[in-house]
Design a protein around this motif. Structure first.
Motif, PDB file in Angstrom:
ATOM      1  N   SER A 112       0.837  -1.189   0.000  1.00 39.31           N
ATOM      2  CA  SER A 112       0.000   0.000   0.000  1.00 39.31           C
ATOM      3  C   SER A 112       0.877   1.246   0.000  1.00 39.31           C
ATOM      4  O   SER A 112       2.073   1.200   0.312  1.00 39.31           O
ATOM      5  CB  SER A 112      -0.937   0.014   1.213  1.00 39.31           C
ATOM      6  N   HIS A 113       0.243   2.361  -0.366  1.00 36.79           N
ATOM      7  CA  HIS A 113       0.956   3.636  -0.445  1.00 36.79           C
ATOM      8  C   HIS A 113      -0.068   4.748  -0.284  1.00 36.79           C
ATOM      9  O   HIS A 113      -1.190   4.650  -0.795  1.00 36.79           O
ATOM     10  CB  HIS A 113       1.661   3.763  -1.804  1.00 36.79           C
ATOM     11  N   GLU A 114       0.311   5.822   0.415  1.00 34.83           N
ATOM     12  CA  GLU A 114      -0.561   6.971   0.557  1.00 34.83           C
ATOM     13  C   GLU A 114       0.046   8.169  -0.160  1.00 34.83           C
ATOM     14  O   GLU A 114       1.243   8.449  -0.033  1.00 34.83           O
ATOM     15  CB  GLU A 114      -0.805   7.320   2.023  1.00 34.83           C
ATOM     16  N   TRP A 115      -0.777   8.875  -0.915  1.00 32.55           N
ATOM     17  CA  TRP A 115      -0.326  10.042  -1.666  1.00 32.55           C
ATOM     18  C   TRP A 115      -1.432  11.084  -1.652  1.00 32.55           C
ATOM     19  O   TRP A 115      -2.566  10.805  -2.046  1.00 32.55           O
ATOM     20  CB  TRP A 115       0.004   9.627  -3.111  1.00 32.55           C
ATOM     21  N   CYS A 116      -1.118  12.269  -1.150  1.00 32.76           N
ATOM     22  CA  CYS A 116      -2.057  13.399  -1.135  1.00 32.76           C
ATOM     23  C   CYS A 116      -3.407  13.008  -0.522  1.00 32.76           C
ATOM     24  O   CYS A 116      -4.477  13.391  -1.041  1.00 32.76           O
ATOM     25  CB  CYS A 116      -2.250  13.938  -2.553  1.00 32.76           C
ATOM     26  N   GLY A 117      -3.374  12.249   0.552  1.00 32.41           N
ATOM     27  CA  GLY A 117      -4.595  11.843   1.220  1.00 32.41           C
ATOM     28  C   GLY A 117      -5.337  10.707   0.543  1.00 32.41           C
ATOM     29  O   GLY A 117      -6.459  10.368   0.947  1.00 32.41           O
ATOM     30  N   ILE A 118      -4.740  10.118  -0.475  1.00 32.15           N
ATOM     31  CA  ILE A 118      -5.354   9.025  -1.224  1.00 32.15           C
ATOM     32  C   ILE A 118      -4.618   7.730  -0.892  1.00 32.15           C
ATOM     33  O   ILE A 118      -3.393   7.647  -1.033  1.00 32.15           O
ATOM     34  CB  ILE A 118      -5.294   9.294  -2.740  1.00 32.15           C
ATOM     35  N   GLN A 119      -5.356   6.740  -0.452  1.00 32.37           N
ATOM     36  CA  GLN A 119      -4.769   5.441  -0.116  1.00 32.37           C
ATOM     37  C   GLN A 119      -4.834   4.530  -1.334  1.00 32.37           C
ATOM     38  O   GLN A 119      -5.874   4.420  -1.995  1.00 32.37           O
ATOM     39  CB  GLN A 119      -5.514   4.797   1.054  1.00 32.37           C
ATOM     40  N   MET A 120      -3.712   3.885  -1.641  1.00 27.12           N
ATOM     41  CA  MET A 120      -3.646   2.933  -2.754  1.00 27.12           C
ATOM     42  C   MET A 120      -3.188   1.586  -2.219  1.00 27.12           C
ATOM     43  O   MET A 120      -2.134   1.486  -1.592  1.00 27.12           O
ATOM     44  CB  MET A 120      -2.671   3.408  -3.831  1.00 27.12           C
ATOM     45  N   LYS A 121      -3.975   0.559  -2.466  1.00 23.78           N
ATOM     46  CA  LYS A 121      -3.632  -0.794  -2.040  1.00 23.78           C
ATOM     47  C   LYS A 121      -3.514  -1.682  -3.270  1.00 23.78           C
ATOM     48  O   LYS A 121      -4.436  -1.728  -4.088  1.00 23.78           O
ATOM     49  CB  LYS A 121      -4.682  -1.359  -1.087  1.00 23.78           C
ATOM     50  N   ARG A 122      -2.404  -2.377  -3.409  1.00 22.81           N
ATOM     51  CA  ARG A 122      -2.202  -3.242  -4.569  1.00 22.81           C
ATOM     52  C   ARG A 122      -2.774  -4.628  -4.320  1.00 22.81           C
ATOM     53  O   ARG A 122      -2.605  -5.199  -3.237  1.00 22.81           O
ATOM     54  CB  ARG A 122      -0.715  -3.353  -4.912  1.00 22.81           C
ATOM     55  N   GLY A 141      -3.981  -5.184  -9.662  1.00 22.69           N
ATOM     56  CA  GLY A 141      -5.088  -4.260  -9.506  1.00 22.69           C
ATOM     57  C   GLY A 141      -4.799  -3.344  -8.335  1.00 22.69           C
ATOM     58  O   GLY A 141      -3.868  -3.593  -7.545  1.00 22.69           O
ATOM     59  N   PHE A 142      -5.578  -2.271  -8.201  1.00 22.70           N
ATOM     60  CA  PHE A 142      -5.362  -1.311  -7.123  1.00 22.70           C
ATOM     61  C   PHE A 142      -6.703  -0.831  -6.578  1.00 22.70           C
ATOM     62  O   PHE A 142      -7.602  -0.492  -7.353  1.00 22.70           O
ATOM     63  CB  PHE A 142      -4.563  -0.100  -7.622  1.00 22.70           C
ATOM     64  N   ILE A 143      -6.814  -0.810  -5.253  1.00 16.52           N
ATOM     65  CA  ILE A 143      -7.962  -0.192  -4.604  1.00 16.52           C
ATOM     66  C   ILE A 143      -7.550   1.210  -4.183  1.00 16.52           C
ATOM     67  O   ILE A 143      -6.586   1.392  -3.432  1.00 16.52           O
ATOM     68  CB  ILE A 143      -8.429  -0.999  -3.384  1.00 16.52           C
ATOM     69  N   ILE A 144      -8.254   2.189  -4.681  1.00 14.32           N
ATOM     70  CA  ILE A 144      -7.976   3.600  -4.389  1.00 14.32           C
ATOM     71  C   ILE A 144      -9.101   4.126  -3.518  1.00 14.32           C
ATOM     72  O   ILE A 144     -10.283   3.936  -3.836  1.00 14.32           O
ATOM     73  CB  ILE A 144      -7.876   4.403  -5.693  1.00 14.32           C
ATOM     74  N   SER A 145      -8.752   4.776  -2.418  1.00 13.63           N
ATOM     75  CA  SER A 145      -9.803   5.196  -1.493  1.00 13.63           C
ATOM     76  C   SER A 145      -9.401   6.439  -0.718  1.00 13.63           C
ATOM     77  O   SER A 145      -8.218   6.751  -0.556  1.00 13.63           O
ATOM     78  CB  SER A 145     -10.123   4.064  -0.513  1.00 13.63           C
ATOM     79  N   ILE A 154      -9.652  -0.734  -9.155  1.00 12.79           N
ATOM     80  CA  ILE A 154      -9.207  -0.845 -10.539  1.00 12.79           C
ATOM     81  C   ILE A 154      -8.670  -2.266 -10.695  1.00 12.79           C
ATOM     82  O   ILE A 154      -7.558  -2.568 -10.284  1.00 12.79           O
ATOM     83  CB  ILE A 154      -8.108   0.188 -10.866  1.00 12.79           C
ATOM     84  N   VAL A 155      -9.449  -3.155 -11.272  1.00 15.68           N
ATOM     85  CA  VAL A 155      -9.102  -4.580 -11.253  1.00 15.68           C
ATOM     86  C   VAL A 155      -7.973  -4.890 -12.233  1.00 15.68           C
ATOM     87  O   VAL A 155      -7.167  -5.787 -11.999  1.00 15.68           O
ATOM     88  CB  VAL A 155     -10.347  -5.438 -11.544  1.00 15.68           C
ATOM     89  N   GLY A 156      -7.870  -4.158 -13.340  1.00 11.28           N
ATOM     90  CA  GLY A 156      -6.817  -4.414 -14.313  1.00 11.28           C
ATOM     91  C   GLY A 156      -7.115  -5.623 -15.180  1.00 11.28           C
ATOM     92  O   GLY A 156      -8.226  -6.161 -15.191  1.00 11.28           O
TER      93      GLY A 156
END
Length: 252
Positions: A112-122, A141-145, A154-156
């Motif tokens: 996972s990674h956080e950027w500008c208040g947006i969480q991204m989970k692979r 894929g990535f879950i953005i929240s 984003i399932v890819g």
């Protein structure tokens, strides 16, 4: 939710979330500029359809998200025109390629990674069953929240797997973007999701808004929008998924 999703073409889209525009899987070539897809039954050059927006539209992006680097998800045109100072989020296997391509801010997301208040989970995926998965290489894929906007998965280019099923059960995303073109290899192997998978996921996670993309633009994708609409209508599930046209904007 305050997110906006604009389907551009094929798997390319723009997600607007928390005041940022994230460009997903940019394939920006004009029709016929790309070769046929190798190991498939067609010799048609790609893409088959034009971009619905001018190239300067992509100067407005704040970041790039790459699910994997097949040429219908990242092409030479994108590499040549996109701002190399934009942050690029990717799976670890694509980190070195993107750095070599000149991007100065590449973030390989292991978990996972956080950027500008947006969480991204692979979410690890599989592009195909069996040996073909090794041939096609890794895909994610990535879950953005965000707390305010909810979550979008984003399932890819992932086929339906137990991992995908667990992801829907555990995270119950508000929205999921499904690549459902029934892309087919030379010997008939299906390497993306299909209409049947939309039905399966709609039954598994009925509160998730499904958006089906990646159709009509690439030569080995056998399921077009008209086919998917007819498929869902025959099963009484025409409301199971939104099937946007190129350029269409959806408020999430």
């Amino acid at each position: 939710m305050g997110m906006l999703f604009q389907h551009i073409r094929s798997a390319t889209s723009v997600l607007s979330v928390n005041g940022k525009k994230i460009l997903i899987d940019p394939m920006l070539s004009a029709p016929g500029e790309l070769p046929p897809v190798p190991f498939t039954r067609t010799l048609r050059r790609n893409p088959l359809t034009p971009l619905p927006v001018p190239l300067d539209f992509f100067e407005q992006m704040d970041a790039i998200l790459l699910t994997h680097r097949h040429f219908d998800h990242l092409d030479k045109k994108a590499l040549s025109i996109l701002n190399k100072d934009l942050p690029v989020f990717c799976q670890p296997q694509d980190y070195t390629f993107l750095q070599t391509a000149g991007f100065s801010q590449v973030f390989a997301i292991e978990q996972s990674h956080e950027w500008c208040g947006i969480q991204m989970k692979r979410i690890k995926g599989r592009h195909a069953p069996g040996f073909t998965a090794k041939l096609l290489g890794p895909v994610s894929g990535f879950i953005i929240s965000t707390p305010a906007d909810g979550s979008i998965y984003i399932v890819g280019d992932c086929i339906y797997t137990p991992t995908i099923e667990r992801t829907f059960r555990e995270y119950q995303p508000n929205v999921a973007i499904l690549n459902t073109p029934r892309a087919q290899m030379l010997l008939g192997t299906i390497i993306t999701m299909t209409g049947e998978d939309i039905v399966r996921i709609a039954n598994l996670s009925p509160d998730t808004k499904l958006i089906a993309v990646h159709m009509d633009a690439i030569s080995h994708c056998t399921f077009k929008r008209k086919h998917l609409r007819a498929f869902l209508k025959e099963r009484g599930m025409e409301h199971a998924a939104i099937i946007p046209d190129d350029g269409e904007v959806i408020t999430l």
